[in-house]
Write a protein that holds these residues in place. Structure first.
Motif, PDB file in Angstrom:
ATOM      1  N   ALA A 113      46.707  39.343  47.910  1.00  0.00           N
ATOM      2  CA  ALA A 113      47.017  37.753  47.313  1.00  0.00           C
ATOM      3  C   ALA A 113      46.991  38.414  46.202  1.00  0.00           C
ATOM      4  CB  ALA A 113      45.724  37.050  47.730  1.00  0.00           C
ATOM      5  N   ALA A 114      48.882  37.590  45.515  1.00  0.00           N
ATOM      6  CA  ALA A 114      47.919  37.549  44.063  1.00  0.00           C
ATOM      7  C   ALA A 114      48.215  39.015  43.313  1.00  0.00           C
ATOM      8  CB  ALA A 114      47.366  36.543  43.084  1.00  0.00           C
ATOM      9  N   VAL A 115      48.895  40.138  43.658  1.00  0.00           N
ATOM     10  CA  VAL A 115      48.783  40.993  42.664  1.00  0.00           C
ATOM     11  C   VAL A 115      50.491  40.991  42.310  1.00  0.00           C
ATOM     12  CG1 VAL A 115      47.470  41.802  44.039  1.00  0.00           C
ATOM     13  CG2 VAL A 115      49.762  42.740  44.930  1.00  0.00           C
ATOM     14  N   SER A 116      51.527  40.329  42.447  1.00  0.00           N
ATOM     15  CA  SER A 116      52.980  40.811  42.014  1.00  0.00           C
ATOM     16  C   SER A 116      52.838  40.843  40.291  1.00  0.00           C
ATOM     17  CB  SER A 116      53.950  39.439  42.580  1.00  0.00           C
ATOM     18  OG  SER A 116      54.222  40.000  43.592  1.00  0.00           O
ATOM     19  N   PHE A 119      54.026  36.970  36.616  1.00  0.00           N
ATOM     20  CA  PHE A 119      53.460  35.776  36.992  1.00  0.00           C
ATOM     21  C   PHE A 119      52.162  35.386  36.817  1.00  0.00           C
ATOM     22  CE2 PHE A 119      52.111  32.030  40.601  1.00  0.00           C
ATOM     23  CZ  PHE A 119      53.501  31.888  40.053  1.00  0.00           C
ATOM     24  N   THR A 120      52.213  34.040  36.586  1.00  0.00           N
ATOM     25  CA  THR A 120      50.504  33.379  36.531  1.00  0.00           C
ATOM     26  C   THR A 120      50.070  33.547  37.566  1.00  0.00           C
ATOM     27  OG1 THR A 120      51.354  33.375  33.702  1.00  0.00           O
ATOM     28  CG2 THR A 120      49.636  32.868  35.219  1.00  0.00           C
ATOM     29  N   TYR A 121      49.544  33.212  38.264  1.00  0.00           N
ATOM     30  CA  TYR A 121      48.928  32.633  39.294  1.00  0.00           C
ATOM     31  C   TYR A 121      47.831  32.376  38.994  1.00  0.00           C
ATOM     32  CZ  TYR A 121      50.449  36.562  42.289  1.00  0.00           C
ATOM     33  OH  TYR A 121      51.646  37.328  43.033  1.00  0.00           O
ATOM     34  N   SER A 122      47.517  30.795  39.808  1.00  0.00           N
ATOM     35  CA  SER A 122      46.172  30.431  39.057  1.00  0.00           C
ATOM     36  C   SER A 122      45.145  30.070  39.540  1.00  0.00           C
ATOM     37  CB  SER A 122      46.430  29.034  40.361  1.00  0.00           C
ATOM     38  OG  SER A 122      46.013  30.111  42.317  1.00  0.00           O
ATOM     39  N   SER A 123      44.377  30.187  39.321  1.00  0.00           N
ATOM     40  CA  SER A 123      42.432  30.848  39.544  1.00  0.00           C
ATOM     41  C   SER A 123      41.965  30.959  41.297  1.00  0.00           C
ATOM     42  CB  SER A 123      41.441  30.499  38.681  1.00  0.00           C
ATOM     43  OG  SER A 123      41.457  29.025  38.121  1.00  0.00           O
ATOM     44  N   ALA A 124      42.821  29.616  42.096  1.00  0.00           N
ATOM     45  CA  ALA A 124      42.312  29.853  43.100  1.00  0.00           C
ATOM     46  C   ALA A 124      42.858  31.426  44.083  1.00  0.00           C
ATOM     47  CB  ALA A 124      43.023  28.322  43.513  1.00  0.00           C
ATOM     48  N   LEU A 125      44.256  31.293  43.358  1.00  0.00           N
ATOM     49  CA  LEU A 125      44.436  32.361  44.515  1.00  0.00           C
ATOM     50  C   LEU A 125      43.792  34.089  43.597  1.00  0.00           C
ATOM     51  CD1 LEU A 125      47.335  32.357  46.253  1.00  0.00           C
ATOM     52  CD2 LEU A 125      48.755  33.697  44.560  1.00  0.00           C
ATOM     53  N   GLU A 127      40.682  34.253  43.252  1.00  0.00           N
ATOM     54  CA  GLU A 127      39.476  34.186  43.267  1.00  0.00           C
ATOM     55  C   GLU A 127      39.786  35.130  45.171  1.00  0.00           C
ATOM     56  OE1 GLU A 127      35.859  34.120  43.396  1.00  0.00           O
ATOM     57  OE2 GLU A 127      37.199  33.767  41.619  1.00  0.00           O
ATOM     58  N   MET A 128      40.756  34.279  45.633  1.00  0.00           N
ATOM     59  CA  MET A 128      41.460  35.126  47.588  1.00  0.00           C
ATOM     60  C   MET A 128      41.385  36.637  47.223  1.00  0.00           C
ATOM     61  SD  MET A 128      40.925  31.999  49.038  1.00  0.00           S
ATOM     62  CE  MET A 128      41.232  31.983  50.815  1.00  0.00           C
ATOM     63  N   ARG A 129      42.922  36.926  45.935  1.00  0.00           N
ATOM     64  CA  ARG A 129      42.341  38.211  46.540  1.00  0.00           C
ATOM     65  C   ARG A 129      40.928  39.290  45.918  1.00  0.00           C
ATOM     66  NH1 ARG A 129      45.298  39.777  40.759  1.00  0.00           N
ATOM     67  NH2 ARG A 129      43.381  39.328  39.549  1.00  0.00           N
ATOM     68  N   LYS A 130      40.017  37.975  44.469  1.00  0.00           N
ATOM     69  CA  LYS A 130      38.842  39.086  45.239  1.00  0.00           C
ATOM     70  C   LYS A 130      38.482  38.933  46.587  1.00  0.00           C
ATOM     71  CE  LYS A 130      38.331  38.486  40.246  1.00  0.00           C
ATOM     72  NZ  LYS A 130      38.530  36.756  39.489  1.00  0.00           N
ATOM     73  N   ASN A 131      38.571  37.799  47.422  1.00  0.00           N
ATOM     74  CA  ASN A 131      37.694  37.640  48.470  1.00  0.00           C
ATOM     75  C   ASN A 131      38.086  38.737  49.732  1.00  0.00           C
ATOM     76  OD1 ASN A 131      36.360  35.555  47.403  1.00  0.00           O
ATOM     77  ND2 ASN A 131      37.188  34.345  48.227  1.00  0.00           N
ATOM     78  N   ILE A 144      51.303  28.626  55.103  1.00  0.00           N
ATOM     79  CA  ILE A 144      52.313  27.634  54.469  1.00  0.00           C
ATOM     80  C   ILE A 144      52.136  26.079  55.099  1.00  0.00           C
ATOM     81  CG2 ILE A 144      53.862  29.222  54.425  1.00  0.00           C
ATOM     82  CD1 ILE A 144      55.361  29.441  56.710  1.00  0.00           C
ATOM     83  N   SER A 145      50.979  26.141  56.752  1.00  0.00           N
ATOM     84  CA  SER A 145      50.920  24.927  57.482  1.00  0.00           C
ATOM     85  C   SER A 145      50.346  24.360  56.534  1.00  0.00           C
ATOM     86  CB  SER A 145      50.296  25.328  58.957  1.00  0.00           C
ATOM     87  OG  SER A 145      49.198  25.686  58.666  1.00  0.00           O
ATOM     88  N   ASN A 146      49.579  24.750  56.100  1.00  0.00           N
ATOM     89  CA  ASN A 146      49.226  23.570  55.081  1.00  0.00           C
ATOM     90  C   ASN A 146      48.626  24.068  53.410  1.00  0.00           C
ATOM     91  OD1 ASN A 146      47.813  21.341  53.863  1.00  0.00           O
ATOM     92  ND2 ASN A 146      46.415  20.625  55.563  1.00  0.00           N
ATOM     93  N   PRO A 147      49.387  24.644  52.605  1.00  0.00           N
ATOM     94  CA  PRO A 147      48.842  25.001  51.667  1.00  0.00           C
ATOM     95  C   PRO A 147      48.010  24.555  50.891  1.00  0.00           C
ATOM     96  CG  PRO A 147      51.195  25.118  51.628  1.00  0.00           C
ATOM     97  CD  PRO A 147      50.832  23.809  52.433  1.00  0.00           C
ATOM     98  N   GLU A 148      46.889  23.554  51.217  1.00  0.00           N
ATOM     99  CA  GLU A 148      46.151  23.221  50.384  1.00  0.00           C
ATOM    100  C   GLU A 148      44.842  22.937  51.257  1.00  0.00           C
ATOM    101  OE1 GLU A 148      45.743  22.494  46.746  1.00  0.00           O
ATOM    102  OE2 GLU A 148      43.529  21.560  47.021  1.00  0.00           O
ATOM    103  N   ASP A 149      44.846  22.976  51.716  1.00  0.00           N
ATOM    104  CA  ASP A 149      43.865  23.253  53.316  1.00  0.00           C
ATOM    105  C   ASP A 149      43.202  24.892  52.950  1.00  0.00           C
ATOM    106  OD1 ASP A 149      42.143  21.422  54.709  1.00  0.00           O
ATOM    107  OD2 ASP A 149      43.142  22.801  56.158  1.00  0.00           O
ATOM    108  N   TYR A 150      44.395  25.167  53.380  1.00  0.00           N
ATOM    109  CA  TYR A 150      44.203  26.908  52.900  1.00  0.00           C
ATOM    110  C   TYR A 150      43.335  27.785  52.125  1.00  0.00           C
ATOM    111  CZ  TYR A 150      44.781  31.798  55.131  1.00  0.00           C
ATOM    112  OH  TYR A 150      44.349  33.444  55.540  1.00  0.00           O
ATOM    113  N   ILE A 151      44.137  26.991  51.069  1.00  0.00           N
ATOM    114  CA  ILE A 151      43.109  27.654  49.373  1.00  0.00           C
ATOM    115  C   ILE A 151      43.576  26.535  48.534  1.00  0.00           C
ATOM    116  CG2 ILE A 151      44.291  28.680  47.801  1.00  0.00           C
ATOM    117  CD1 ILE A 151      45.728  30.836  49.289  1.00  0.00           C
ATOM    118  N   PRO A 152      42.452  25.217  48.540  1.00  0.00           N
ATOM    119  CA  PRO A 152      42.497  24.432  47.666  1.00  0.00           C
ATOM    120  C   PRO A 152      42.258  24.886  46.338  1.00  0.00           C
ATOM    121  CG  PRO A 152      40.073  25.023  49.377  1.00  0.00           C
ATOM    122  CD  PRO A 152      41.520  26.230  49.343  1.00  0.00           C
TER     123      PRO A 152
END
Ligand code: HEC
Length: 179
Positions: A113-116, A119-125, A127-131, A144-152
């Motif tokens: 996640a978040a390596v393109s 582009f300025t990614y959100s810190s949430a994304l 963080e997911m790359r680091k995880n 895509i079934s629930n973006p906010e739930d999957y990556i708040p």
């Protein structure tokens, strides 16, 4: 009245300035877009480190099933159309496409996640790359079934896609376009 006329010019300029600032902010507010971003989010070496211990299938062996023109159109519509995922509204998908207001999704499968770039990614994304989040058909499906739930706190301003068939068509399209 006289006072109004004397100061009107200044106030009109102030109004123009305020409108300008608001119009600069709107793309961010509505779409989560930062104009003019030209960042390197991760070098190829860093991407290599993030994926080195993960065993993933090779998504690009070009061994996808042949499909009919009708099926292909269904996949494309699911990705592009307003009734489908609207992905194309924000994301490009072809290899040399310019970035739209969101990262290009060409060969996104198998990428962390978040390596393109650019582009300025959100810190949430970030963080997911680091995880250790890697994009696969399964993780994209969940996202895509629930973006906010999957990556708040992520900045992809899109409602989740409830229909599993549409999500499947979209993911097939992403894979096929990346061959
Ligand atoms: C309104 C614009 C918009 C729409 C519509 C949209 N996206 Fe996004 N997408 C974004 C933004 C902005 C981000 C970056 C989010 C962040 O930094 O938190 C993003 C991020 C992503 C990522 C992660 C990219 C990466 O490099 O880590 C994937 C995968 C993705 N979107 C897939 C999709 C798919 C599939 C669809 C269609 C179902 C879709 N998006 C629809 C704006 C959008």
């Amino acid at each position: 009245m006289e006072f109004y006329l004397k100061t009107a010019k200044k106030r009109h300029w102030l109004l123009v300035l305020i409108l300008f600032v608001i119009s600069c902010y709107l793309p961010y507010l509505i779409f989560g877009a930062y104009p003019f971003a030209n960042k390197t989010n991760a070098t190829p070496d860093e991407v290599g480190l993030l994926t080195q211990n993960v065993s993933l299938p090779d998504f690009y062996q070009n061994n996808l099933d042949e499909i009919t023109a009708k099926q292909r159109k269904l996949e494309e519509d699911a990705f592009t159309s307003w009734d489908g995922g609207k992905c194309r509204f924000c994301h490009s998908i072809k290899r040399d496409d310019r970035d739209r207001m969101a990262p290009n999704l060409y060969r996104i499968l198998g990428k962390p996640a978040a390596v393109s770039q650019n582009f300025t990614y959100s810190s949430a994304l970030i963080e997911m790359r680091k995880n250790g989040l890697i994009w696969t058909p399964e993780t994209i499906n969940a996202f895509i079934s629930n973006p906010e739930d999957y990556i708040p706190g992520n900045r992809m301003r899109m409602e989740g896609i409830k229909d599993p068939k549409t999500r499947e068509l979209i993911i097939n399209y992403i894979e096929r376009e990346s061959q």
